[in-house]
Design an enzyme around this catalytic site. Structure first.
Site: not given
Length: 397
Positions: A303, A328
């Site tokens: 992320s 991600k």
């Protein structure tokens, strides 16, 4: 008449309807995703799932979100949402231990302690870095995700949790009963190594600055700023930025750290199903845009930490050492519901500055390291500096 439970369900439905990144909603007619065929969302009396209690309503919302096929668009019960807000603010209520999964011989994995919080319940009980947590309240940790393990370790203040722990040096496992308490944690650790050691053969006399970013919270950017300024004043000639096992956190915090290390260039491209719609770029205000830099990353890098690693790699600012990251490439927003629960909704996808979509792929390293090599590298400043002097230290510069 519409009940309070049905209205809560409708709140969750509307949150996804307004913000979800995929307007095809995983190929389904979203107006029929929750209600039975032929019913529009306000006609909730014909829902095919019962909502006679709050627990049933929460389960109905989980079923609704699962239909999107997106594991990151998920429901958070009130206690989970509270814990998440505390963690992004820099505190949690738990036993005070940072953990990660480590590969073992035979292909299995175990939950390993990275570091206990100073003065926290885990440290007071004698838990040390490298110890294995075999079970949490009787649940075998080898069957849990890192997210699930974190949820079990956290809980209400004053509640107890039993951990079965095997010491890192070997020996019989022991059961420890710990009382959860509020924990203030430091998302950033830094140190100045007097030399670069084996990390830069042939020029080991140069001072090396090490910065570990464990998560991107509200405190992270200011703490990284302070670390960079201190290391510059101390004469660091190389920098290692360690984002291993950093699962992300606050997206803006990752962007701000990127701006501290880049004077020019894009940091991340934000896209939806219609293409790129926003670009975050450097602002010419970097604290250190030129000191040689290596980013340490692994499969636990995800992320916001992937945003940072991708920006530094694509702009030629840093080498990425380690293994491919988690992958991600999605951004979520949290929508609080009226009962204190929340839904995390995927609102956008991101691409690295080179226009690469890394979702489910990850960022490939420019200096590949084997998992065993990565596991040998300590995750704290002082220990990292000692490791740099050993023959096990991989060449990074």
């Amino acid at each position: 008449a519409v009940t309070q439970e049905q209205l809560l369900f409708l709140e969750a439905w509307r949150a996804v309807d307004r913000a979800y990144v995929d307007k095809k909603f995983n190929g389904q007619n979203w107006f029929k995703a929750g209600p039975a065929a032929g019913c529009s969302p306000p006609c909730l009396a014909c829902l095919p799932v019962p909502m006679g209690s709050r627990a049933e309503t929460h389960e109905a919302i989980r079923v609704l979100l699962a239909s999107l096929g997106d594991p990151f668009t998920r429901f958070l019960a009130p206690e989970q949402y509270t814990a998440l807000r505390r963690s992004t603010a820099g505190s949690v209520t738990g036993v005070g231990v940072e953990v990660s999964f480590s590969s073992q011989q035979g292909g299995s994995s175990s939950l390993v302690v990275i570091s206990p919080a100073p003065g926290g319940p885990a440290e007071r009980a004698g838990i040390r870095p490298g110890d294995q947590i075999l079970s949490i309240d009787g649940q075998d940790t080898s069957t849990l995700s890192l997210y699930a393990a974190g949820n079990l370790l956290q809980g209400p203040e004053g509640s107890e949790v039993v951990l079965r722990v095997r010491p890192s040096g070997g020996g019989a496992p022991r059961d420890l009963s710990l009382t959860r308490q509020p924990i203030q944690f430091n998302p950033v650790d830094s140190a100045l190594c007097s030399t670069s050691g084996q990390l830069a053969p042939g020029s080991s006399e140069g001072r090396l600055g090490y910065i570990r970013v464990a998560t991107f919270s509200k405190q992270t950017s200011e703490k990284v700023r302070a670390a960079l300024l201190t290391l510059r004043e101390q004469g660091a000639q190389r920098l290692v930025l360690d984002v291993r096992n950093n699962g992300g956190g606050l997206f803006p915090s990752g962007v701000e750290v990127g701006r501290m290390l880049l004077n020019s260039g894009d940091i991340v491209l934000i896209a939806d199903s219609d293409g790129v719609r926003d670009i975050y770029s450097a602002q010419g205000s970097a604290i250190d845009p030129s000191t040689p830099l290596v980013v340490l990353a692994n499969r636990g890098t995800a992320s916001a930490s992937e945003v940072l690693a991708g920006a530094l790699k694509d702009n030629g600012r840093a080498e990425v050492a380690g293994e491919s990251t988690f992958g991600k490439g999605l951004i979520q927003t949290l929508v609080e519901l009226s009962d204190g629960s929340a839904v995390a909704v995927t609102v956008a996808m991101y691409q690295t500055p080179a226009g690469i979509d890394i979702n489910k792929i990850g960022i490939a390293p420019t200096i590949p390291l084997q998992p065993a090599q990565l596991a040998d590298i300590p995750l704290s400043g002082e220990a990292f500096c000692r490791f740099a002097q050993t023959e096990q230290a991989p060449r990074l510069f």
